[in-house]
Every structure is written in structure tokens, then in C-alpha cells.
Design a protein around this motif. Structure first.
Motif, mmCIF file in Angstrom:
data_model
loop_
_atom_site.group_PDB
_atom_site.id
_atom_site.type_symbol
_atom_site.label_atom_id
_atom_site.label_comp_id
_atom_site.label_asym_id
_atom_site.label_seq_id
_atom_site.Cartn_x
_atom_site.Cartn_y
_atom_site.Cartn_z
ATOM 1 N N ALA C 167 0.797 -1.223 0.000
ATOM 2 C CA ALA C 167 0.000 0.000 0.000
ATOM 3 C C ALA C 167 0.830 1.273 0.000
ATOM 4 O O ALA C 167 0.339 2.338 -0.384
ATOM 5 C CB ALA C 167 -0.929 0.001 1.211
ATOM 6 N N SER C 170 1.090 3.659 -2.958
ATOM 7 C CA SER C 170 -0.240 4.208 -3.245
ATOM 8 C C SER C 170 -0.588 5.290 -2.234
ATOM 9 O O SER C 170 -1.147 6.320 -2.583
ATOM 10 C CB SER C 170 -1.281 3.090 -3.195
ATOM 11 O OG SER C 170 -0.967 2.115 -4.144
ATOM 12 N N ILE C 171 -0.246 5.037 -0.972
ATOM 13 C CA ILE C 171 -0.505 6.058 0.049
ATOM 14 C C ILE C 171 0.297 7.317 -0.261
ATOM 15 O O ILE C 171 -0.204 8.436 -0.154
ATOM 16 C CB ILE C 171 -0.144 5.515 1.454
ATOM 17 C CG1 ILE C 171 -1.084 4.367 1.822
ATOM 18 C CG2 ILE C 171 -0.223 6.626 2.495
ATOM 19 C CD1 ILE C 171 -0.697 3.652 3.096
ATOM 20 N N ALA C 173 1.244 8.379 -3.163
ATOM 21 C CA ALA C 173 0.607 9.080 -4.273
ATOM 22 C C ALA C 173 -0.649 9.819 -3.801
ATOM 23 O O ALA C 173 -0.919 10.952 -4.188
ATOM 24 C CB ALA C 173 0.246 8.095 -5.381
ATOM 25 N N TRP C 174 -1.371 9.168 -2.919
ATOM 26 C CA TRP C 174 -2.617 9.722 -2.405
ATOM 27 C C TRP C 174 -2.368 10.998 -1.613
ATOM 28 O O TRP C 174 -3.131 11.967 -1.693
ATOM 29 C CB TRP C 174 -3.284 8.642 -1.549
ATOM 30 C CG TRP C 174 -4.505 9.076 -0.826
ATOM 31 C CD1 TRP C 174 -5.674 9.474 -1.378
ATOM 32 C CD2 TRP C 174 -4.669 9.147 0.585
ATOM 33 N NE1 TRP C 174 -6.568 9.784 -0.405
ATOM 34 C CE2 TRP C 174 -5.979 9.597 0.814
ATOM 35 C CE3 TRP C 174 -3.832 8.862 1.675
ATOM 36 C CZ2 TRP C 174 -6.483 9.775 2.095
ATOM 37 C CZ3 TRP C 174 -4.322 9.038 2.945
ATOM 38 C CH2 TRP C 174 -5.635 9.488 3.153
ATOM 39 N N ASN C 177 -2.181 13.623 -4.010
ATOM 40 C CA ASN C 177 -3.169 13.525 -5.084
ATOM 41 C C ASN C 177 -2.561 13.088 -6.409
ATOM 42 O O ASN C 177 -3.000 13.479 -7.471
ATOM 43 C CB ASN C 177 -3.847 14.876 -5.275
ATOM 44 C CG ASN C 177 -5.321 14.734 -5.051
ATOM 45 O OD1 ASN C 177 -5.841 13.613 -5.075
ATOM 46 N ND2 ASN C 177 -5.987 15.841 -4.843
#
Lengths: 505, 350, 373
Positions: C167, C170-171, C173-174, C177
Motif C-alpha cells: 500500500a 499508493s498512500i 501518491a494519495w 493527489n
């Protein structure tokens, strides 16, 4: 090879790093006999069994089996099985995640497939015959320990074996189950199977066995026909010649008098643990050596673990010198001057890869605090002092403790707790699996500590040791304190009777 | 006679035997899948009621299913294999290069796929079983080796145009009696790709293997307690070795199925597939501690994972990171569930 | 007494010295380093050339392969510190460090992107300190998450960290945004490149600072004793008053702090972030560094110096491979071979073979000597 022998072992040697586990041991098993293998803890019984069953490779000696012309090499447990040697080990060696029937037949049936219907039927039949109350399709891990042990026995019995090894199979069985087992053993004996029976219970040996082989400190003491070896003699053979030496200790102990009227050093009221023991009261006075006794699993270790906070304590009141304190975890106990030498040295005691020095200073260091490490010089001074004081045989204080012999490892753990300078020292089986000389040293040390005013709880499987060192015995059965013995009551018969719970015979 | 009744009595007792760990976790998994699928139908409606939606999940995850089955085998023996994703990638690349540049045909590419999988399985199995090294470290090395080899073979994407392969990969098998009506009212039969057939075959074979063969049962024994298994007369090292070999083989097959679906080779293929495979196995009720697990569970694990991914995307959380976070979250939850079950069991024993 | 013994056994003492050398934990990384140096000397002696040249910013800076090795190994060396502690106490490794670095870097950029290039030095310093502190807190929290799974839920470290491994990026990137952030302020690049006027890359100083800090920590606390004891025998440690769970958690938090520093350096190097690529495969290198340092990956005793040295050896290997035009993704194949060789060498079974072989030989020699006498 003897004419009617099914198994002969000659000159078996086995060494572990720093330990001579077996040295030139001979053993002969004849057709249709039940042969007891006796010795104290650490005498080498289990090692001999494991060599025979291929768990450990042997370092020397030869093994003959009936029907094989030349000496055989047993490379693995599978190999032993295929040679007709079936084994039931002391610790349960079955897979808890498989079903009862599977455990009985795995790695034994022919063909590539498991016929569930057939093994369940066969297992059910056999279990019924043996009177073991269990569903063959039940997952083994869901069964009680006694049932698991009986399943292991059923498995071994079902193998068409020439040699059946029972390594302390009775420790988790009740009297009725033991009798079932004995009947089974006699049946097999009648069929000509040779049975090796390892046990601690003398009565069982005299009830069922034909012959006894005694080991001591990894060496053969001798082989005897049961009728020719009275119990007392057997015990002295197992213990060796240090009887007199030990007798001399006792006189010291008697000289000590404890003031039972003062405030106890440690007092517990209604101490409630979580490991299957009933709430209990306990107190110990300054300079007193007390003991917990009872059979394996009676709760004697669990009790002292509760005192030390090693297992979770859920209730009760604890007072040190009359002041109430809370002991939730080992560190609390240590800070209140309690030390605890655990029962299982290898699992709970030593920190194998660390040096003797680190092992000695560990407890004191933890008490001192995370942010206050001892200097190297200080640590070395402590280590050297105790290595000398306890006569620990080690190459240097830098040697990893795991390369020391059992007795010396135990001394290091003792040194660790002596260095912590406790007021109350708990020693759970400090003499297990170590040589006789060290045993005597440890017992003397206990008495010396008591004379210096420390309180000691001493636990040993050997009642003789307890009688010699303790001035008061707490007797336990099934997780409950069932009696307390002092003074003249402190003799073998009385203790046995209290443990057994019946009237003394 | 009495024996007979006893046996029958025993059999009747059978049904009352308390739940095994494997079955308990399996039930949880199947329940989770159905809850998820029903949630998908309720909240997302439409698409999820069509059979083709379900079969598309299979089409897209045939490769993952085979990889997960292999992973389950290794995990049952108490090991783990994190190289399968990169092996998949390597298989795709090797097959693509073989077909496109080296004049290979479908048959040679299949051999290559199986060969690569087997080779990884054998080497890793040997290191784990006979040299007794931690499976995680060994297969981590295997993973990076495969990753490196993929780029060494070719660092760019290779699209496959070989006609024989193209035909095979586009073969669609109609599912009898399943389908849906389109807007005009024509019946459109549901179909699956050829890979799904292979994957289902693997699932069935391995299910039979684990349930009824002696070797399969010894996988459980070794995972349950390898010392005991040794004492019971099972060759623990060989068993562990074979588990890795089978897992490698599954990676080879799974790799080829991925290749069939993707019709190309690329170093970016099957990124993170090992994580999905591990997650599927764990969600499917395979215990990390070994000895507990079931191929049917794994099947449902893959389906659950795929369904939740679909739900997440349909909810509009289609940013690429959400799928990964979802997978990780599910993995986390199921690991915690296992941990709690294990802790409770240990407590009961005491 | 000892001197006379030495004199008598001069023949043996040479072997004894060699034996001591070989058994020293620093031997493996040092030998590997020596091998690489010799290889490069033969292949291309200019490899070791160091020059002092003006950079694009006008300041004189040191450049050359050796400098770039020491520079680029900084993150790895810092990670090796934390990884060694985690390995020691928990008997497993954290494979999420690469993903966690992405998170840490993303946090730093999230703070930094809000500021314009025009802010004063003082404001800039305040912003950087704020960003750094926040990134340490975040990374330590993620470390604590891993640690809690390992310590309290008893999940194997590698599997527990698999969650964040999956994860993490992805975190990261999140957090931003999924934007491609690029910081234009040159001051932001100081920490990953050069401070004006100083010819040595900044990461070298940062990693040196980390080493000094860990050296002090190991000196003034019992971290070494505790984590070793927990790693070797958790049950025994508990009975000696240590809380194994807390120690395991602590090592993961320390690793989290190391990760934060790495993330900070990484984003400063390029003043930007690529979520999928930043610190790619670094977990492998960090584990390799610990293994190369001769530390038991199964936990217990550790040698911090050896691990750190191992990190530099790995960077040396990477740079050498780059020099021979091996593409960055293919490098992992070579490293995997190194890992497998290391595994084989350090496998207990193989060690036993070796020691048996040695024992047999010495026994044979003793036999010969006896017969000779």
C-alpha cells in the motif's frame, strides 16, 4: 548378538557442543520383554532413544537388529519405522492440525492416496479396542493431552513392530489409563515384541518390567533383572555414589532455625493466576528454605511463576515485609527483591548466543534501567567475581553461554540472580539435567544463602533433595495446595502420602 | 459385528466432530465472498447480476488463481514464495521473445514457461528445504533475479502477433446454459477464456491432491509441526522441496495464462502479483503459520479480492492507488483475524 | 606467560591470526570491498579518479566514482542502521522501507510545495524543519504500525510489512493527489546535493550524523543488550524484566525514523518525486547490507559497523555494475546472485559441512603428528 535379542546397541557415543551426552553405552533388548531404561534427568535416556530412532545421528557405536545380518545405520525416524522400531515420545509428536485417524496412519499406508473411509474405520476400531474415547475424524489439537498421548500409543501399537519404545508415556495419563496401557504392553509382550519403557515412576517399573538398564551422566551403570534389584538399590544406582556427601548437607540444614513469628519476607493472600491453579495463600520468612512439591503438572511451577509475575495474575494480595505491593510483571517482582530461576533452562533461562558475561549481568542491568548501561569494566568485574565464586567452568566471560555444559549454564543463571542481590530467591528445578557434583554444589549454596538470611523457595522433582534442603514443604495436587509439612513430618513416606492424597500405607 | 456398529457409530460421530481450523476459515472466506458479491449487486446493481460479469472476473484473474494455488501449497507447509509475480513477468517476456523473435511456436513457448517455473521451484526449494534457509529471503532473491532477468532478455514491451498463439489466446469457450439478454432481447451466451479452463483444472487437481493424496496430507503435517511430522516418518525436507517445486510449476502455468491474457511481454507485467497471491491465500483461510489452508478457500479468496477491487473501482475510487490500498487493508484485516484466532487457541490450550 | 606461549606456537599463531581475521564479522564486507577494488583497479584504474571541479552552480565540488559511491550509499547506510536493529530484535526484516520512503518523501513535498521560492532563509529553514519533523512523525507512525503487527499480533515481520509494502506507494501518491511535484527553490536541493561552498555532498554529512547518533545511543542505552536478548530468547528476556514487545516496537520505530531521513534526502536529491520509482528495491539492498555484514538474519547478535560497511559495499557493487553499462533494473539479477551465494555460504548446513571438513583435516593432521612422534 545374543540369541533371543531383538536389539543390541554397543558402545554408543553421542556428543553435543560442550556436553558428553552418551559415552560407550551398551543396551540389549530381548524378545518379549519389557525393559526399563532408568536414570535421572539428563542421564542420557532420551538421547539414547533419539539415537536409536534416528533423530540424532550417533557419534560412535553399533546397532544390531534381529533379522539383519550386519550392523544397521538408522538415518531417520522413517528409517527406524521401516526397521520395525515404533516410538512414543514424552512430548507429543503428532500434528495438531490433522485428524486423529490421519495422525495414526500418515506415512504408513501404501499407495499414493489416503482412503479416508478406511482409515477412519480402522482407527475407530483400534481406538475402541484400546478404549480410547475419541472420534477418529476429530482434529487432534481439539483433544485433551491425555487423549493425544493415547493416540500416539495407538499409532505405535498398530505398527507391526519388533521394538516398541515408550518414552515417559505415562506422565499425562491417569491411573486408569495407565492400567490400560499396561494391559496393552503385556499383550504385546506375549506376542514377542520387545518394549523399552522409560519412566520416572518406580512403582510402574516394578509393576510391569522384566529388566532394568540404568544410565547415569551419559554412561552405563548396568543391566539388572528386576527381581534382583530392590528399589533402594535402584535409587542409589541412579543417583550414584554421592549419597554420603548429600547426607552431610542435611545436618547443616537442621542447625538453622527460622523465626516463624516475625513478619514474612513475602506473603501472598488468595493469589489467583490464569494458568489453571486455584487461588492460594503463601508466606516465607527470613532465612527460610521452603519447597513446593507435587507431581508433574500439579501446579508447583505455575504457583511460583504467579509469585514472580511470570504469568498473568488476576487477583489476590501480595505483601513484602508486611507492605502491600503490586506484582504484575517480572520486573515488578525483581524490583521488590524477588529472583526466579525458571524450570526450563534452555527455553526460559539462558540467552544462548550472548556471552556468559551478558547473561550474568542481564537481570541487574535491567533493574538498573535502560539508560544506565554498565561499563565494560564493571560488567567484567561482576562476571569474573561470580565465575570464581560459583566455580563456573568457561573459557572466558566472552564465551557464548550455549557452549557451556548444562550444569555450568545453570550456575550462570544462578550467578545472574545472586548478582541481583535478592531477598527472596525462587529456584524452580535448579538441579534438573545437570551432573551430580553441581547438584550438590547448588544444594549447599541454597543452604548457605539461607544462613545468610535470604529466603529461598526450592523446587525439585527429587524428593530426597527437597528433604535435605527444605525446612517446610508445600504440597500440591491438581493445581491446589493440599498440605504443608514441617519438622518431623518431613520424610519420604509422609510426603508421598500427601502427594497421593490417600492414607499412608 | 460389534466392530461394524462401532465403525458406523464413529462415522456418525464424524459429523459432530468439532470444526477444524481449515474448515472454520473456509466458512469465513465463503461468507465474505457472498456478502461482498451481494453488496456489489445491491449497491452497484446492473452489471453484477449478469453471469458474464462473474466470468469476466475469472477471465481477468485466471493467472492469479493459479499463482495463488501455488502460494497456498507453500504456505500450508509453513513457507512462502514471493517470487511468483516476477516469475510471471519473466515467463511472459521469455515466451514473447521466443514467439516474436526466435521463431518459436505455441508449443515451445509453453515448454519455456513450464521450464522457467520448474527451475525457480527447484532451486528455491533446494535452498529452503535442504540448506534450511528462510523461504522469505530465498524467494526475495528469486524475485529480484527474475526481475533482473526479465529486463536482461528485453527491456521493452513485446507484443505477440504469432498467428497460432493469437488464435489460442482469443479462443472463447461458451459456458452452457449461462448468458444474458441484451437490450434488443438477443441471448448472449457467457464465455470464458481458455485460461480459465486451465485454472479451474489446476484448482480441481490441487484440491484432490491436498485432500486425498498422501503427499498432499504430508504438506499439512509438515506445516502443522515439522518436528512431529519428522517423527511420524514423513520426509520433511522432501515435502518442503516438492511444495516449492509445485509452486514454481504453478508460477510457470500462471505466467503462461497471464501471457495468454495479455498477449505481450513486458517488465511491467504482473507487478505486485505475489502480493495479490499471498493476499488471496490468506483471505482464503490459509494460515501463515502453516498447516491450515484449502484450495477452495483460495478460489474464493481470489474471487473476493477481485470483487472488492471491482467495487472500489465502481464506487468512483478509480485512482490507481485505491486498489493497492484496498488489497493491503484486506490483507491486514485477515492477518489480524488469524492472529486473534491463533492467540485464542493458544489460550484455550493452557 | 602469554608471551612465552606465543613464542612457542609461532607456526600456529599465523594461522590463528588468519583464523581470527576470518571469524571477525567485518571480514566478509571488507573482503568483498577489497575484491571490488581490485577488480576495478584491473578493469579500469581511472575508476578511482577524484577531481575538484566547478559545478553548474559555480562552486567547486568533488566528483568521481568514489565520491558518488559514498554519496549514494548514504540512504542505504542509514537504512542499514534501522534494519539491523529490527533484524536483531524481531528475527525478520522490514520489506516496506522503500514504500515508506515514498510516503516520507511525499509528506515532505506536500509541505514544501505550499511555499513560494521567494521566502526568506529564516522562513525556509522553519519550513524545512517543520516538514522534516512531520515526516519523521509520519514514518515513525508507520514503523509503529509494522511494529505493532509484529510485536502484539505476532505476525512474521516480513508478512506484516507486506501490507505497507503493497500500500505504501499508493498512500504516497494519495498524499499528494498523484501530482507530479517539482520544487523550484534551489535551497530545497541542498540536502540531497551540495551546500553552497562545501565540496562534499550533504548526504554524507547526514549519514555521518546518523551513525554518530546511533553510536551514542548504543553507548548510553542498553538497546544493544535488550534487542539481542529479545532476538535470541524472548521468553527468557521477559523473565529478566525486559518487555520484548516494547523492544520490538521500539526497533521498528527507530527504523521508521531512519526511513524518514532517507525519504528526506531522496526527495531533496531531485526536488521531485516519482511515486512508483523512488527508492525502488532499496529494501532488498538494506537486507543485503545486513546479511553482508555477517549478521544473522534470524535475529540476535548484531554488528552495526559491519552492516553499515555492508551498505557501502553494495553501493560500490551497484556503481561498478553501472560502470559496465548494466541497466538499473538488470542490476537486481546480479545482486540476487550475490544474495544467493551469501545464503549458501551462511546456511547452517553448509557451515556444518565446512566445520566437519576442517575438523576431519585437523584430526588427520593430529594423527599424522602422533604417528610422526
Amino acid at each position: 548378538m545374543e540369541k533371543d535379542a531383538v536389539l543390541e546397541m554397543r558402545g554408543i557415543c553421542k556428543y553435543f557442543p560442550g556436553v558428553r551426552a552418551l559415552e560407550q553405552v551398551d543396551f540389549t533388548l530381548r524378545e518379549g520383554e519389557i525393559h526399563a531404561l532408568m536414570g535421572e534427568n539428563g542421564a542420557g535416556k532420551s538421547t539414547l532413544i533419539k539415537v536409536l530412532t534416528g533423530v540424532y545421528p550417533k557419534d560412535g557405536g553399533t546397532v544390531w537388529l534381529k533379522g539383519t545380518g550386519s550392523a544397521i545405520h538408522i538415518k531417520s525416524p522413517q528409517d527406524a519405522q521401516s526397521h520395525g522400531i515404533a516410538t512414543v515420545y514424552q512430548e507429543i509428536t503428532l500434528c495438531p492440525n490433522l485428524t486423529v485417524a490421519e495422525n495414526m496412519y500418515i506415512a504408513r499406508t501404501k499407495g499414493a492416496f489416503t482412503n479416508w473411509k478406511k482409515i477412519n474405520q480402522d482407527a475407530g476400531k483400534l481406538l475402541d479396542e484400546l478404549g480410547i474415547p475419541v472420534n477418529p475424524a476429530e482434529q487432534l489439537g481439539n483433544c485433551s493431552i491425555a487423549v493425544q498421548q493415547m493416540v500416539a500409543i495407538a499409532r505405535a501399537v498398530d505398527m507391526d513392530c519388533k521394538v516398541l519404545i515408550l518414552d515417559e508415556p505415562t506422565s499425562s495419563l491417569d491411573e486408569q489409563e495407565v492400567q490400560k496401557l499396561f494391559k496393552l504392553m503385556r499383550d504385546l509382550k506375549a506376542k514377542g515384541v520387545g518394549i523399552i519403557f522409560v519412566t520416572h515412576f518406580l512403582e510402574q517399573v516394578y509393576e510391569v518390567c522384566d529388566r532394568i538398564t540404568v544410565l547415569r551422566d551419559g554412561q552405563l551403570v548396568g543391566e539388572y533383572i528386576i527381581e534382583e534389584l530392590p528399589r533402594v538399590q535402584l535409587v542409589s544406582k541412579m543417583l550414584g555414589k554421592d549419597f554420603d556427601d548429600m547426607a552431610e548437607i542435611k545436618s547443616d540444614a537442621d542447625a538453622e532455625k527460622v523465626d516463624y513469628n516475625g513478619t514474612p519476607v513475602y506473603q501472598a493472600i488468595n493469589l489467583t493466576g490464569t494458568t489453571g491453579i486455584k487461588p492460594f495463600d503463601f508466606e516465607i520468612h527470613k532465612g527460610e528454605v521452603n519447597g513446593f512439591t507435587g507431581l508433574l503438572g500439579s501446579g508447583r511451577s505455575e504457583s511460583v511463576r504467579a509469585i514472580f509475575g511470570a504469568d498473568r495474575v488476576v487477583g489476590g494480595k501480595v505483601m513484602i515485609d508486611g507492605k502491600e505491593v503490586k506484582i504484575r510483571k517480572p520486573l515488578d517482582a525483581m524490583k521488590h527483591g524477588i529472583s526466579y530461576l525458571p524450570e526450563d533452562r534452555k527455553l526460559d533461562g539462558i540467552v544462548g548466543d550472548l556471552s556468559v558475561r551478558d547473561n550474568i549481568i542481564l537481570a541487574l542491568q535491567v533493574m538498573k534501567g535502560f539508560f544506565k548501561p554498565f561499563s565494560r569494566a564493571q560488567a567484567e568485574a561482576f562476571a569474573d567475581e561470580y565465575i570464581k565464586l560459583l566455580n563456573i567452568k568457561t573459557a572466558s566471560s566472552d564465551t557464548p553461554i550455549k557452549s557451556l555444559s548444562g550444569g555450568n549454564q545453570q550456575k550462570v543463571i544462578l550467578a545472574r540472580w545472586l548478582l541481583a542481590n535478592p531477598v527472596y530467591l525462587i529456584l524452580d528445578e535448579p538441579t534438573r539435567g545437570i551432573d551430580v557434583g553441581t547438584k550438590v554444589e547448588i544444594q549447599k549454596l541454597v543452604l548457605k544463602l539461607a544462613a545468610e538470611g535470604k529466603s529461598v523457595t526450592f523446587i525439585s522433582s527429587e524428593i530426597d533433595e527437597m528433604i535435605r534442603t527444605c525446612s517446610r514443604l508445600v504440597v500440591m495436587r491438581d493445581g491446589k495446595v493440599v498440605g504443608e509439612l514441617k519438622g518431623n513430618d518431613l520424610n519420604q513416606n509422609k510426603i508421598m502420602a500427601t502427594i497421593a492424597g490417600g492414607e499412608s500405607k | 459385528m460389534s466392530v461394524n456398529t462401532n465403525a458406523i457409530g464413529g462415522k456418525r460421530l464424524n459429523k459432530r466432530a468439532s470444526l477444524t481450523d481449515t474448515n472454520l476459515l473456509l466458512i469465513i472466506t465463503i461468507a465474505v465472498f457472498f456478502v461482498m458479491y451481494i453488496m456489489a449487486i445491491v449497491f452497484l446493481g446492473k452489471g453484477f447480476t449478469k453471469p458474464q460479469m462473474f466470468f469476466n472476473i475469472l477471465n481477468e484473474n485466471a493467472s492469479l488463481l493459479v499463482l495463488s494455488c501455488g502460494m497456498t501449497l507453500v504456505m500450508i507447509t509453513g513457507g512462502i514464495d514471493i517470487s511468483v509475480g516476477q516469475v510471471t513477468s519473466l515467463v511472459c517476456m521469455a515466451c514473447a521473445v521466443n514467439l516474436e523473435f526466435n521463431g518459436g511456436n505455441v508449443f515451445t513457448s509453453m515448454l519455456i514457461a513450464l521450464g522457467i517455473g520448474l527451475a525457480f521451484g527447484i532451486v528455491q526449494g533446494f535452498l529452503v528445504a535442504y540448506l534450511e534457509f528462510q523461504p522469505f529471503i530465498v524467494t526475495l532473491a528469486g524475485m529480484f533475479f527474475a526481475k533482473g532477468m526479465t529486463t536482461i532478455i528485453c527491456s521493452d514491451r513485446v507484443n505477440v502477433t504469432e498467428p497460432g498463439f493469437d488464435a489460442l489466446s482469443k479462443t472463447e469457450v461458451t459456458v452452457p446454459f449461462m448468458g444474458s439478454y441484451n437490450k434488443v432481447g438477443d441471448f448472449i451466451p457467457a464465455f470464458v477464456e481458455i485460461g480459465v479452463i486451465v485454472a479451474i483444472l489446476v484448482v480441481v487437481l490441487l484440491f484432490v491432491f491436498l485432500r486425498w493424496t498422501k503427499l498432499g496430507r504430508s504438506f499439512y503435517a509438515v506445516g502443522g509441526n515439522n518436528q512431529s511430522a519428522n517423527m511420524l516418518g514423513i520426509n520433511v525436507k522432501l515435502t518442503k522441496f516438492l511444495a516449492h517445486v509445485l509452486c514454481g510449476l504453478c508460477a510457470g502455468i500462471g505466467g503462461y495464462l497471464f501471457f495468454l491474457h495479455a498477449r505481450s511481454g513486458s517488465p511491467l507485467h504482473a507487478q505486485g502479483a505475489e502480493m495479490n497471491a499471498i493476499a488471496s491465500s490468506i483471505i482464503g483461510g490459509t494460515m501463515l503459520s502453516g498447516g491450515v489452508g484449502n484450495i477452495v478457500g483460495t478460489l474464493f479468496g481470489v474471487l473476493s479480492l477481485a470483487t472488492i477491487k471491482n467495487i472500489v473501482t465502481s464506487l468512483g475510487l478509480d485512482d490507481p492507488w485505491w486498489t493497492n490500498i484496498t488489497v493491503a487493508a484486506m490483507l491486514c484485516i485477515f492477518l489480524l483475524v488469524q492472529s486473534v484466532i491463533l492467540a485464542r487457541k493458544n489460550k484455550n490450550k493452557k | 606467560m602469554t608471551t612465552s606461549e606465543k613464542k612457542i606456537s609461532t607456526g600456529n599463531s599465523a594461522k590463528g591470526f588468519f583464523g581470527k581475521l576470518v571469524s571477525n564479522q567485518l571480514f566478509i564486507p571488507l573482503a568483498a570491498l577489497l575484491l571490488l577494488v581490485i577488480f576495478n583497479l584491473i578493469a579500469d584504474p581511472t575508476f578511482f579518479k577524484i577531481s575538484l571541479e566547478p559545478s553548474s552552480t559555480g562552486y567547486y565540488i568533488l566528483s568521481g566514482n568514489l565520491i558518488s559511491i559514498i554519496d549514494n550509499a548514504s540512504e542505504l547506510a542509514i537504512l542499514a542502521i534501522g534494519m539491523t536493529l529490527v533484524t536483531s530484535a524481531s528475527g525478520g526484516q522490514d520489506i516496506s522501507v522503500g514504500s515508506a520512503i515514498a510516503i516520507a518523501g511525499s509528506v515532505v513535498l506536500r509541505i514544501a510545495k505550499g511555499y513560494s521560492a521567494g521566502i526568506s532563509n529564516g522562513q525556509f529553514a522553519g519550513m524545512i524543519i517543520g516538514a522534516f519533523v512531520l515526516c519523521v512523525i509520519v514514518a515513525a507512525l508507520f514503523g509503529a504500525f509494522n511494529g505493532a503487527l509484529v510485536a502484539f499480533f505476532k505476525i512474521q515481520p516480513m508478512v506484516a510489512t507486506l501490507i505497507l509494502f503493497t500500500a505504501g506507494r499508493s498512500i504516497a501518491a494519495w498524499i499528494n493527489n498523484n501530482e507530479n511535484i517539482s520544487i523550484n527553490d534551489t535551497r530545497f536541493g541542498y540536502f540531497g546535493n551540495f551546500l553552497p561552498g562545501i565540496p562534499i555532498p550533504t548526504p554524507v554529512f547526514i549519514s555521518a550524523a546518523c551513525m554518530i547518533i546511533i553510536a551514542i545511543v548504543l553507548k548510553v542505552t542498553n538497546l544493544r543488550l535488550y534487542s539481542q536478548a529479545v532476538g535470541i530468547n524472548a521468553s527468557s528476556s521477559r523473565l529478566n524484566g525486559i518487555n520484548p514487545k516494547v523492544i520490538k516496537l521500539l526497533t521498528f520505530i527507530i527504523l521508521g525514523a531512519c526511513v524518514a531521513v532517507c525519504g528526506f534526502i531522496k526527495v531533496s536529491r531531485t526536488s521531485s518525486i516519482t511515486y512508483a520509482v523512488i527508492a525502488n528495491n532499496i529494501e532488498m539492498d538494506a537486507i543485503l547490507a545486513v546479511a553482508l555484514g555477517g549478521n544473522n538474519l534470524g535475529g540476535g547478535k548484531f554488528n552495526m559497523t559491519a552492516s553499515i560497511l555492508g551498505a557501502y559495499v553494495i553501493q560500490f557493487l551497484t556503481t561498478t555494475l553501472f560502470k559496465f553499462k548494466v541497466s538499473s533494473s538488470a542490476i537486481s539479477a546480479y545482486k540476487a546472485v550475490v544474495v544467493i551465494l551469501l545464503i549458501i555460504m551462511s546456511a547452517p548446513v553448509v557451515r556444518k559441512w565446512f566445520s566437519d571438513l576442517k575438523n576431519k583435516r585437523t584430526a588427520a593432521k593430529a594423527q599424522v603428528r602422533k604417528e610422526g612422534a
